[in-house]
Each structure stands twice: as structure tokens, then as C-alpha cells.
Design an enzyme around this catalytic site. Sequence first.
Site, PDB file in Angstrom:
ATOM      1  N   GLY A  22      -0.370 -77.261  -4.641  1.00 16.22           N
ATOM      2  CA  GLY A  22      -1.650 -77.521  -3.985  1.00 16.22           C
ATOM      3  C   GLY A  22      -1.732 -78.915  -3.410  1.00 16.22           C
ATOM      4  O   GLY A  22      -1.522 -79.895  -4.117  1.00 16.22           O
ATOM      5  N   GLY A  24      -4.480 -80.306  -2.083  1.00 14.60           N
ATOM      6  CA  GLY A  24      -5.893 -80.683  -1.934  1.00 14.60           C
ATOM      7  C   GLY A  24      -6.056 -82.137  -2.321  1.00 14.60           C
ATOM      8  O   GLY A  24      -5.087 -82.918  -2.310  1.00 14.60           O
ATOM      9  N   PHE A  25      -7.252 -82.503  -2.714  1.00 18.66           N
ATOM     10  CA  PHE A  25      -7.501 -83.912  -3.036  1.00 18.66           C
ATOM     11  C   PHE A  25      -6.635 -84.369  -4.207  1.00 18.66           C
ATOM     12  O   PHE A  25      -6.115 -85.476  -4.214  1.00 18.66           O
ATOM     13  CB  PHE A  25      -8.981 -84.123  -3.369  1.00 18.66           C
ATOM     14  CG  PHE A  25      -9.851 -84.100  -2.151  1.00 18.66           C
ATOM     15  CD1 PHE A  25      -9.877 -85.175  -1.290  1.00 18.66           C
ATOM     16  CD2 PHE A  25     -10.634 -82.992  -1.859  1.00 18.66           C
ATOM     17  CE1 PHE A  25     -10.668 -85.164  -0.154  1.00 18.66           C
ATOM     18  CE2 PHE A  25     -11.433 -82.967  -0.731  1.00 18.66           C
ATOM     19  CZ  PHE A  25     -11.457 -84.050   0.123  1.00 18.66           C
ATOM     20  N   GLY A  26      -6.479 -83.524  -5.220  1.00 18.00           N
ATOM     21  CA  GLY A  26      -5.706 -83.908  -6.390  1.00 18.00           C
ATOM     22  C   GLY A  26      -4.220 -83.988  -6.074  1.00 18.00           C
ATOM     23  O   GLY A  26      -3.573 -85.031  -6.256  1.00 18.00           O
ATOM     24  N   VAL A  90       2.551 -70.243  -4.327  1.00 25.79           N
ATOM     25  CA  VAL A  90       3.219 -70.114  -5.626  1.00 25.79           C
ATOM     26  C   VAL A  90       2.650 -68.870  -6.293  1.00 25.79           C
ATOM     27  O   VAL A  90       1.424 -68.703  -6.410  1.00 25.79           O
ATOM     28  CB  VAL A  90       2.997 -71.374  -6.490  1.00 25.79           C
ATOM     29  CG1 VAL A  90       3.569 -71.173  -7.879  1.00 25.79           C
ATOM     30  CG2 VAL A  90       3.654 -72.579  -5.820  1.00 25.79           C
ATOM     31  N   GLU A 181     -26.386 -78.049   2.934  1.00 26.03           N
ATOM     32  CA  GLU A 181     -25.867 -78.660   4.164  1.00 26.03           C
ATOM     33  C   GLU A 181     -25.773 -77.635   5.288  1.00 26.03           C
ATOM     34  O   GLU A 181     -26.112 -77.906   6.429  1.00 26.03           O
ATOM     35  CB  GLU A 181     -24.504 -79.311   3.875  1.00 26.03           C
ATOM     36  CG  GLU A 181     -24.674 -80.453   2.886  1.00 26.03           C
ATOM     37  CD  GLU A 181     -23.420 -81.268   2.591  1.00 26.03           C
ATOM     38  OE1 GLU A 181     -23.573 -82.422   2.211  1.00 26.03           O
ATOM     39  OE2 GLU A 181     -22.298 -80.749   2.716  1.00 26.03           O
ATOM     40  N   ASP A 310     -10.217 -79.496  -9.544  1.00 28.83           N
ATOM     41  CA  ASP A 310     -11.118 -78.373  -9.850  1.00 28.83           C
ATOM     42  C   ASP A 310     -10.555 -77.404 -10.882  1.00 28.83           C
ATOM     43  O   ASP A 310     -11.295 -76.756 -11.607  1.00 28.83           O
ATOM     44  CB  ASP A 310     -11.413 -77.568  -8.569  1.00 28.83           C
ATOM     45  CG  ASP A 310     -12.444 -78.247  -7.686  1.00 28.83           C
ATOM     46  OD1 ASP A 310     -12.891 -79.349  -8.043  1.00 28.83           O
ATOM     47  OD2 ASP A 310     -12.791 -77.659  -6.643  1.00 28.83           O
ATOM     48  N   ALA A 327     -14.772 -83.888  -5.190  1.00 23.95           N
ATOM     49  CA  ALA A 327     -13.515 -84.502  -4.757  1.00 23.95           C
ATOM     50  C   ALA A 327     -13.071 -85.682  -5.627  1.00 23.95           C
ATOM     51  O   ALA A 327     -11.879 -85.836  -5.905  1.00 23.95           O
ATOM     52  CB  ALA A 327     -13.660 -84.951  -3.301  1.00 23.95           C
ATOM     53  N   GLN A 328     -14.001 -86.522  -6.068  1.00 27.44           N
ATOM     54  CA  GLN A 328     -13.602 -87.753  -6.756  1.00 27.44           C
ATOM     55  C   GLN A 328     -12.784 -87.537  -8.038  1.00 27.44           C
ATOM     56  O   GLN A 328     -11.773 -88.206  -8.237  1.00 27.44           O
ATOM     57  CB  GLN A 328     -14.822 -88.645  -7.023  1.00 27.44           C
ATOM     58  CG  GLN A 328     -15.175 -89.539  -5.838  1.00 27.44           C
ATOM     59  CD  GLN A 328     -14.033 -90.465  -5.410  1.00 27.44           C
ATOM     60  OE1 GLN A 328     -13.270 -90.976  -6.228  1.00 27.44           O
ATOM     61  NE2 GLN A 328     -13.878 -90.652  -4.114  1.00 27.44           N
TER      62      GLN A 328
HETATM   63  C1  LIG Z   1     -17.699 -76.092   1.386  1.00 29.45           C
HETATM   64  C2  LIG Z   1     -17.390 -77.168   0.367  1.00 29.45           C
HETATM   65  C3  LIG Z   1     -18.081 -78.357   0.407  1.00 29.45           C
HETATM   66  C4  LIG Z   1     -17.818 -79.360  -0.522  1.00 29.45           C
HETATM   67  N1  LIG Z   1     -18.499 -80.539  -0.436  1.00 29.45           N
HETATM   68  C5  LIG Z   1     -18.181 -81.540  -1.266  1.00 29.45           C
HETATM   69  C6  LIG Z   1     -18.798 -82.820  -1.128  1.00 29.45           C
HETATM   70  O1  LIG Z   1     -19.658 -83.009  -0.267  1.00 29.45           O
HETATM   71  N2  LIG Z   1     -18.406 -83.809  -1.970  1.00 29.45           N
HETATM   72  C7  LIG Z   1     -17.451 -83.622  -2.930  1.00 29.45           C
HETATM   73  O2  LIG Z   1     -17.099 -84.553  -3.644  1.00 29.45           O
HETATM   74  N3  LIG Z   1     -16.870 -82.425  -3.091  1.00 29.45           N
HETATM   75  C8  LIG Z   1     -17.205 -81.388  -2.288  1.00 29.45           C
HETATM   76  N4  LIG Z   1     -16.593 -80.186  -2.432  1.00 29.45           N
HETATM   77  C9  LIG Z   1     -15.671 -79.974  -3.569  1.00 29.45           C
HETATM   78  C10 LIG Z   1     -14.319 -80.584  -3.302  1.00 29.45           C
HETATM   79  O3  LIG Z   1     -13.854 -80.260  -2.030  1.00 29.45           O
HETATM   80  C11 LIG Z   1     -13.374 -80.103  -4.391  1.00 29.45           C
HETATM   81  O4  LIG Z   1     -13.879 -80.504  -5.634  1.00 29.45           O
HETATM   82  C12 LIG Z   1     -11.971 -80.674  -4.187  1.00 29.45           C
HETATM   83  O5  LIG Z   1     -11.429 -80.180  -2.994  1.00 29.45           O
HETATM   84  C13 LIG Z   1     -11.079 -80.321  -5.367  1.00 29.45           C
HETATM   85  O6  LIG Z   1      -9.793 -80.796  -5.124  1.00 29.45           O
HETATM   86  P1  LIG Z   1      -8.532 -80.046  -5.714  1.00 29.45           P
HETATM   87  O7  LIG Z   1      -7.338 -80.862  -5.352  1.00 29.45           O
HETATM   88  O8  LIG Z   1      -8.752 -79.720  -7.118  1.00 29.45           O
HETATM   89  O9  LIG Z   1      -8.487 -78.653  -4.963  1.00 29.45           O
HETATM   90  P2  LIG Z   1      -8.513 -78.309  -3.392  1.00 29.45           P
HETATM   91  O10 LIG Z   1      -8.907 -79.482  -2.565  1.00 29.45           O
HETATM   92  O11 LIG Z   1      -9.312 -77.064  -3.280  1.00 29.45           O
HETATM   93  O12 LIG Z   1      -6.989 -77.999  -3.075  1.00 29.45           O
HETATM   94  C14 LIG Z   1      -6.299 -76.919  -3.620  1.00 29.45           C
HETATM   95  C15 LIG Z   1      -5.078 -76.657  -2.751  1.00 29.45           C
HETATM   96  O13 LIG Z   1      -4.224 -75.762  -3.445  1.00 29.45           O
HETATM   97  C16 LIG Z   1      -3.685 -74.829  -2.548  1.00 29.45           C
HETATM   98  N5  LIG Z   1      -3.310 -73.665  -3.345  1.00 29.45           N
HETATM   99  C17 LIG Z   1      -4.105 -72.947  -4.176  1.00 29.45           C
HETATM  100  N6  LIG Z   1      -3.392 -71.985  -4.784  1.00 29.45           N
HETATM  101  C18 LIG Z   1      -2.122 -72.087  -4.328  1.00 29.45           C
HETATM  102  C19 LIG Z   1      -0.921 -71.374  -4.572  1.00 29.45           C
HETATM  103  N7  LIG Z   1      -0.877 -70.345  -5.413  1.00 29.45           N
HETATM  104  N8  LIG Z   1       0.204 -71.746  -3.927  1.00 29.45           N
HETATM  105  C20 LIG Z   1       0.173 -72.775  -3.049  1.00 29.45           C
HETATM  106  N9  LIG Z   1      -0.944 -73.489  -2.771  1.00 29.45           N
HETATM  107  C21 LIG Z   1      -2.066 -73.156  -3.403  1.00 29.45           C
HETATM  108  C22 LIG Z   1      -4.805 -74.595  -1.551  1.00 29.45           C
HETATM  109  O14 LIG Z   1      -4.308 -74.117  -0.327  1.00 29.45           O
HETATM  110  C23 LIG Z   1      -5.409 -75.998  -1.433  1.00 29.45           C
HETATM  111  O15 LIG Z   1      -4.822 -76.734  -0.379  1.00 29.45           O
HETATM  112  C24 LIG Z   1     -16.839 -79.154  -1.522  1.00 29.45           C
HETATM  113  C25 LIG Z   1     -16.144 -77.950  -1.568  1.00 29.45           C
HETATM  114  C26 LIG Z   1     -16.417 -76.963  -0.630  1.00 29.45           C
HETATM  115  C27 LIG Z   1     -15.663 -75.654  -0.675  1.00 29.45           C
END
Ligand SMILES: Cc1cc2nc3c(=O)[nH]c(=O)nc-3n(C[C@H](O)[C@H](O)[C@H](O)COP(=O)(O)OP(=O)(O)OC[C@H]3O[C@@H](n4cnc5c(N)ncnc54)[C@H](O)[C@@H]3O)c2cc1C
Length: 446
Positions: A22, A24-26, A90, A181, A310, A327-328
Amino acid sequence: MEMRQITLNIPDTQKPRVVIIGAGFGGLNAATGLSDDKFQVVLFDKHNYHTFQPLLYQVASAGLQADSIAGPLRNLFHKRKDFHFRMLKVLSIDPVANTISTSAGNLKYDYLIISGGAKTNYFGNENMKKFASSLKSIPDALNLRSQLMQLFEWASLNSDPAIEDHILNIVLIGAGPTGVEMSGALSELKKHILPKDYPRLDFNKMRIYLLEGLDRVLPPMSPKASARAQKDLEKMGVNIRLKTMVQDYDGETVTIRDGEPIKSFCVIWSAGVTGETMPGLPAEWAERGRLLTDLNCRIIGSYNIFAIGDISMMKSDTYPKGHPGVAQPAIQMGKYLAKNLWALHQQQPVKPFRYFDKGSLATIGRGKAVADLPGNIMIGGRIAWYIWLFVHITFLSTFRNKILVLTNWIWNLFTYDKGNRLIIRPYIRKGDEKARAVYAENEVGS
Ligand SMILES: Cc1cc2nc3c(=O)[nH]c(=O)nc-3n(C[C@H](O)[C@H](O)[C@H](O)COP(=O)(O)OP(=O)(O)OC[C@H]3O[C@@H](n4cnc5c(N)ncnc54)[C@H](O)[C@@H]3O)c2cc1C
């Protein structure tokens, strides 16, 4: 393009191999911070870009183009010597053999960082899954944008009096940040843009409903921020219904427990998410879809698998139910792990993770936002909006993203326009077989 005989093509290495699931932010922050001199880093994601999820609603409401909130992953890692990105899903993890499995084969890891984020939770309601739109990814946002624009085009062609009164109704389920929003953005479209695009339509008939099961909007924020957001949204014409439990949606009618049903062809579901857990992991490693970790982000029960963002549930005195799904925590956990993984590898003691809460923000519309800042300070209105704009620009992943978003916002600010009202590829809800046939027959959008 047909894919034949694919393989992962990851070179062998003498260094410990860290696999990250993944971007994402993490995952992105972990991958960016890990040193190629100490580890081989392999990053997997289903997409070849990082999605800035907080601005998805602006893509869905035609305020921003999709590229402006997507950071191309390979571009972000140009200068790395022993970093390998593969665009793959994955499929499963074998924590005994220390391998992950993908459609292009298996890969052994020394350390695994799971940061797969969360997915939409429909709480088992199959109809909702079939007919309602969600907002979790860029494809979701583009689908929703198409759906909304198609709705207006359809309304302008409609001659059926039986649906005329509710054809423009939009229902948002869940008044968290996404629902708030998105409803604000829709009400701005309705006020400033749609009447000019469709002069023959009566937009007094476009009702935007925001339904919430709890007793206030923005439940994760302070009661003061909720009250301010509710007041602003109501002034903008959003119909807010609190303590409202949605039961079902058949594609045309939203049924509500102890309440009047609402007719709508466009329902947006933002009422819940659940962890994107991976097959192969023992059930006892997870709680409510999130992976339980210790204060070093390490999954309880494993020595070499970590979970961040998350998907993780790190219980601490301050956060007994885990960190908020924003995100933080994901960013800070990614950075923490990048900084400490080498010491953990050498079995040296490391300080436990501590989340620094910088506050939370939600925007409602032009010049309107709410901000809960550290020290129990809540501010609303224009200053909160400026803070929101600044924070979002700062955290976008590439310089190009920042420039694109900024120029779009400046354009929108002066022109009141949202220039991305395009139906690039028509969207048909999963349950709408009839609509699919009509679109195909008329070659609409093809
Ligand atoms: C519409 C929306 C609005 C939001 N607004 C805010 C906000 O205003 N402020 C804030 O702080 N947070 C906000 N959030 C929450 C924030 O975006 C999440 O908390 C943050 O993205 C979590 O980061 P993460 O790295 O855990 O996961 P994510 O950023 O969700 O990244 C997960 C990644 O894993 C990948 N992935 C998943 N499963 C697999 C797999 N099996 N194989 C390969 N890749 C995979 C996905 O493609 C993705 O790129 C919002 C979320 C959404 C959906």
C-alpha cells in the site's frame, strides 16, 4: 494489453528485504524514509499513484481534475538505488513462510509493513453496495462525477412527470467529513453553476439531503465544530436529518427507520469504513477489521510484520480504541517505522510511537470551514478555511500536484466555476441493467 507469463522480477539481495503493501499515507512515508543502504525496499500498490484522499470529493464535484490529487509513484522514487515498485494487488500473506502472494508470483520478505488502508463498509447491505456510490478512490470519484453530470443531462431530457419532482434529489448517507464536504460542494454547484448550465431546469427541485444516525454532523470533531458546520450547511440549503437510520435503497427510494422515505437516483454512501485485511493472517491478529499492534507498530503475535495507518489498531492509554482513521496517524507511523526499523532489526530498544495530534479540519464551502486546534480551540469561517487550504496544499505529494490544485482553486475563487464537469466515461450503477442497455443502444458517451 494481454498479460502473459508475468513475474515479479525482484533481484536477490543480501540485505534484509522490506515489503510494503500500500502506497497510501502510511506506506509512502515508510518507503520514503527507509534507507536503501540498509534494506531492499519493495512497494506494492493496486495503483501506480498515491491518492490524496482528502480531496477526492473535489474531483467528484468537478472542482479538481483527477491528476491533480494523484502522485505518480515511480516519479517519487527516481533517485533510489535499491527500491522496487510493482503495480499489483497483494492477494494473501503467509506469515509462517514469510511470503506474500500476488498474481505475478510470491515474494519472500524479512519485514512486512501492511498499510492497505480501509475500504467502504456497507454493513452487509447488498442493495446499498449495488446502487449507492462510494468515495474511496480516484475511480470512485470519477464515477461519481459522471453519475452526477449524467443525472443533470438526463433531467434536462426528462419528460416523465412521475419523476420530475425528485429526479434531481441527492442523498448523502453519513455526515462525517466526506458527507459534510461533499454536500457543501454540491450546494455550491447548485447555486453558482448548474442554473447557468441548465437554464430550463428548476433547481429549486434539487434537494440535497445529508442523513446521519448520530445526533450531530462531524461526529469525530468537537460539538462546537459540529454546530458551526450544521449552521453553515443549513444556510447553504442542505437538508440535514440527524438521528436518522437508513434501512435500504432499491435504486430509487431510500427507506428510513421510523421516517419518511426519500426518492433519489443518486445516493452517496459515506457512513463507514473497515480495514482492508489480508487473507492468510490469523483471525486473532485483528479486531473489528484492524490489525492489533504493539507500540512499535508491530503486529501482536508476530516478530517481523508491522501494520500502520487505517489498517492498524494500536491501543494506548490515550487512544484505547486505536488512533482515528485520518491521514496524520498513518503519516506519523510510516515515518516512525522508517526511522526505527533498523534499530528493531538489531534488537535495540526503541521509543514507543506517540501520536502528535495536530487538530482536525473540515471544509464546508467557499470561505467556510471548521478547525479543532490543539488546546480545545475551535475556529470556524474564513480563517479556518485558509488553514484548510494551506494544510491541503502542503501535504499534496508532488510539486506538480500543488501547482495544479492551487491554480484550480484560484480559478474557482475568481470565476465561481468548476471546470471539470465532464463525462469522460459514462457511469452505470452496478444494479442498473436497464440503463446499461439504453446507454449501449444510444452509444452515449462512447
Ligand atoms: C473521501 C475521504 C476523505 C478523507 N478526508 C480526510 C481529511 O480531510 N483529513 C484526514 O486526515 N483524513 C481524511 N481521510 C482519511 C485518510 O485519507 C486516511 O486515514 C488515510 O488515507 C489512511 O492512510 P493509509 O496509508 O492507512 O491508507 P490509504 O491512504 O487508504 O492507502 C492504502 C493503499 O493501499 C493500497 N492497497 C490496499 N490493498 C492492497 C492490496 N491488497 N494490494 C496492493 N495495494 C493495496 C491502496 O491502493 C492504497 O493506495 C479521508 C478519506 C477519504 C476516503
